[in-house]
Motif scaffolding. Structure first.
Motif, PDB file in Angstrom:
ATOM      1  N   ASN A 318      27.742 -91.457  36.286  1.00 49.90           N
ATOM      2  CA  ASN A 318      27.693 -90.797  34.990  1.00 49.90           C
ATOM      3  C   ASN A 318      27.272 -91.830  33.937  1.00 49.90           C
ATOM      4  N   PHE A 319      26.534 -91.397  32.939  1.00 48.05           N
ATOM      5  CA  PHE A 319      26.009 -92.352  31.960  1.00 48.05           C
ATOM      6  C   PHE A 319      25.790 -91.661  30.625  1.00 48.05           C
ATOM      7  N   TYR A 371      29.193 -96.027  12.174  1.00 49.12           N
ATOM      8  CA  TYR A 371      29.010 -95.820  13.608  1.00 49.12           C
ATOM      9  C   TYR A 371      28.869 -94.338  13.958  1.00 49.12           C
ATOM     10  N   GLN A 372      28.142 -94.090  15.053  1.00 51.23           N
ATOM     11  CA  GLN A 372      28.197 -92.779  15.689  1.00 51.23           C
ATOM     12  C   GLN A 372      29.589 -92.569  16.270  1.00 51.23           C
ATOM     13  N   ASP A 373      30.010 -91.292  16.331  1.00 50.80           N
ATOM     14  CA  ASP A 373      31.274 -91.008  17.011  1.00 50.80           C
ATOM     15  C   ASP A 373      30.985 -90.300  18.335  1.00 50.80           C
ATOM     16  N   GLU A 374      32.016 -89.918  19.041  1.00 49.10           N
ATOM     17  CA  GLU A 374      31.850 -89.343  20.382  1.00 49.10           C
ATOM     18  C   GLU A 374      31.232 -87.951  20.358  1.00 49.10           C
ATOM     19  N   ASN A 375      31.115 -87.352  19.183  1.00 45.80           N
ATOM     20  CA  ASN A 375      30.480 -86.040  19.097  1.00 45.80           C
ATOM     21  C   ASN A 375      28.955 -86.134  19.082  1.00 45.80           C
ATOM     22  N   ASN A 376      28.448 -87.320  18.899  1.00 45.05           N
ATOM     23  CA  ASN A 376      27.001 -87.482  18.820  1.00 45.05           C
ATOM     24  C   ASN A 376      26.360 -87.276  20.189  1.00 45.05           C
ATOM     25  N   GLU A 377      25.192 -86.663  20.202  1.00 47.48           N
ATOM     26  CA  GLU A 377      24.500 -86.379  21.466  1.00 47.48           C
ATOM     27  C   GLU A 377      24.182 -87.648  22.244  1.00 47.48           C
ATOM     28  N   ASP A 378      23.973 -88.770  21.525  1.00 46.45           N
ATOM     29  CA  ASP A 378      23.692 -90.026  22.211  1.00 46.45           C
ATOM     30  C   ASP A 378      24.853 -90.479  23.078  1.00 46.45           C
ATOM     31  N   HIS A 379      26.072 -89.961  22.799  1.00 47.52           N
ATOM     32  CA  HIS A 379      27.251 -90.329  23.580  1.00 47.52           C
ATOM     33  C   HIS A 379      27.635 -89.249  24.593  1.00 47.52           C
ATOM     34  N   GLN A 380      26.784 -88.259  24.715  1.00 43.47           N
ATOM     35  CA  GLN A 380      27.023 -87.213  25.710  1.00 43.47           C
ATOM     36  C   GLN A 380      27.028 -87.813  27.114  1.00 43.47           C
ATOM     37  N   ILE A 381      28.039 -87.466  27.898  1.00 42.75           N
ATOM     38  CA  ILE A 381      28.089 -87.944  29.281  1.00 42.75           C
ATOM     39  C   ILE A 381      27.100 -87.140  30.117  1.00 42.75           C
ATOM     40  N   ARG A 382      26.178 -87.854  30.736  1.00 43.28           N
ATOM     41  CA  ARG A 382      25.159 -87.219  31.575  1.00 43.28           C
ATOM     42  C   ARG A 382      25.456 -87.534  33.033  1.00 43.28           C
ATOM     43  N   LYS A 383      25.126 -86.595  33.890  1.00 44.18           N
ATOM     44  CA  LYS A 383      25.434 -86.739  35.315  1.00 44.18           C
ATOM     45  C   LYS A 383      24.154 -86.880  36.129  1.00 44.18           C
TER      46      LYS A 383
END
Length: 506
Positions: A318-319, A371-383
């Motif tokens: 996951n990344f 800073y970006q927070d965890e809601n930002n799409e850049d921090h979306q966990i991808r599989k």
């Protein structure tokens, strides 16, 4: 060459219009100091990458140098060189300093004073890259006008920016623009006294070359010996030539991705790329391909999420796009100097939507950084994709790899099943400044300066062979050999295929 960035420019670009002027024209030190002050203040306020690779003491030191350099400066070109040195010192491939168009047009009309031949770096030497000149093809240049070639090259590095202290990427610019860069630093020269060493000879010979016109130099560039091989370093890729796949044999395939400029996730070109990737990796799994060569040597970047989608077919983890990302301002600073055609009195209104975007994307303030927070799409966990490749990956990289291209290559290089082959990239392994470019006009000189404002830490593992202030370092450093240069042969691909064969036989 224009390096590709992730997102469109914030402002509409406009050329500076005026009477033709020469970089050799006088330019007052008073005007230089005004622009230097504006340039420094913009960097301090808006450029989150200012201290990414340099300490505060180093940045303070180079501005002290710049102030002293102005004491010795007399011309517009002198000041341009000072700003280029400051721009390059920061260490971001998205940094850029541009002359107003009237100065570019003036240079293009110059009829004499340009070094006549293109050059190229091969096996640690800068050699003549032209077969029809007075100096033999492949001869090493020892000096020009009594200045050592090694010193000349160091002085020209400032015109082509790369991440950190990388120098391999600078060769891309020098290979194509050597004579223009030489003219900007050393001025026009009616003749060039060249000391050179023919290949496989210890004897230094001398030649006197006449300076030529700007346009004639670029005619020679287009006829350079290496053009059939290295034109891919300078191409604007059409969609039909951007990506491809082929089997080499029953065990090995080659996936080439020359650019990620394939539109965003709403675009039809992105949809076609997704279809291509799915069909390729379905084929790879069905056929039982064990070795996959992933060739991104000419990938200068592009748009999200093309890089991330491609990686999802090449990983088992996951990344996310980055571990963290931040900017250094709450609202767009120094609007009166913004690179835009919007009248100054209307700029606060136009900037409102961008300030809102920045506030939404970078809501967390910590010690003056946003800073970006965890809601930002850049921090979306991808599989990983269900049919992601699990065999041996051989990643081919080179000095052209930048921006989204280097982000992708860094992620693949971080895989346990990846062997990296080629040359160090101009884009960093651990991070870079990217995503959102901003431009400003220096008020007295009219020079346009650009930088990307988002400081990114990429989602890659720590590796002992990767340095924070360099590009991606290959496991096998394989530059083109001299003999392959003469034949325009692909040293790196030949090495990779041979390595796969050796590994099969173990």
């Amino acid at each position: 060459m224009n390096k590709t960035v992730f997102f469109p420019l914030l402002f509409f670009m406009v050329s500076c219009i005026g009477l033709a002027q020469s970089v050799d024209d006088p330019f007052s030190q008073k005007r230089m100091r005004k622009d230097l002050e504006v340039f420094k203040n913009i960097r301090l306020k808006a450029n989150s990458g200012l201290y990414k690779y340099r300490t505060k003491e180093q940045i303070d030191s180079i501005y002290t140098w710049a102030d002293g350099a102005i004491d010795r400066a007399n011309t517009y070109g002198d000041f341009y060189n000072i700003i280029c040195q400051l721009t390059d010192f920061e260490g971001s491939l998205h940094n850029d300093t541009r002359l107003p168009e009237r100065y570019n047009q003036s240079m293009k009309k110059e009829q004499n004073g340009y070094f006549p031949y293109p050059v190229k770096w091969i096996e640690g030497k800068w050699i003549i890259n032209f077969a029809k000149g007075e100096i033999p093809l492949g001869a090493e240049i020892v000096s020009i006008n009594t200045i050592k070639m090694s010193d000349i090259i160091k002085n020209l590095y400032k015109y082509y920016t790369t991440d950190g202290v990388n120098t391999t990427g600078k060769r891309i610019g020098i290979t194509y623009n050597f004579s223009k860069y030489y003219r900007l630093h050393y001025g026009l020269s009616p003749v060039f006294e060249v000391a050179y060493r023919p290949h496989n000879s210890h004897e230094v010979q001398n030649a006197t070359l006449k300076g030529i016109a700007y346009t004639d130099y670029y005619k020679n560039v287009r006829q350079r010996h290496s053009e059939p091989f290295d034109e891919v370093d300078y191409k604007d890729w059409e969609e039909g030539e951007t990506y491809s796949y082929k089997d080499i044999d029953g065990d090995t395939g080659i996936l080439r991705v020359n650019s990620f400029s394939l539109g965003n996730k709403q675009s039809s070109s992105h949809g076609r790329y997704l279809t291509f990737l799915d069909s390729v990796f379905t084929h790879i799994k069905t056929k039982g391909i064990k070795n996959l060569i992933v060739d991104v040597r000419y990938n200068g970047g592009g748009t999200d999420p093309n890089d991330l989608v491609t990686y999802s077919y090449l990983t088992q983890r996951n990344f996310k796009e980055n571990k963290q990302a931040w900017i250094s301002f709450k609202k767009l600073p120094y609007l009166k100097y913004a690179f835009t055609k919007i009248p100054r009195f209307l700029r606060p209104l136009g900037a409102g939507k961008y300030n809102k975007m920045f506030k939404n994307n970078f809501p967390e303030e910590i010690d003056g950084k946003f800073y970006q927070d965890e809601n930002n799409e850049d921090h979306q966990i991808r599989k990983p994709r269900p049919h992601a490749f699990t065999g041996n990956i051989y990643l081919l990289i080179g000095p052209r790899v930048a921006s989204a291209g280097s982000l992708f290559a860094a992620m693949v290089a971080g895989n346990d099943n990846t062997t990296v082959i080629g040359e160090e990239t101009m884009g960093g392994y651990y991070g870079h400044n990217g995503h959102t470019p901003m431009g400003y006009i220096l008020p007295k000189s009219g020079m346009a300066v650009f930088f990307s404002v988002v400081n990114l830490e990429q989602d890659v593992p720590q590796k002992s062979n990767q340095r924070y202030d360099r590009g991606i370092i290959p496991d096998y450093d394989v530059p083109q050999s001299y003999n392959d240069f003469l034949q325009n042969r692909d040293t790196q691909m030949d090495f990779t295929i041979d390595l796969i064969r050796k590994n099969k036989n173990r």
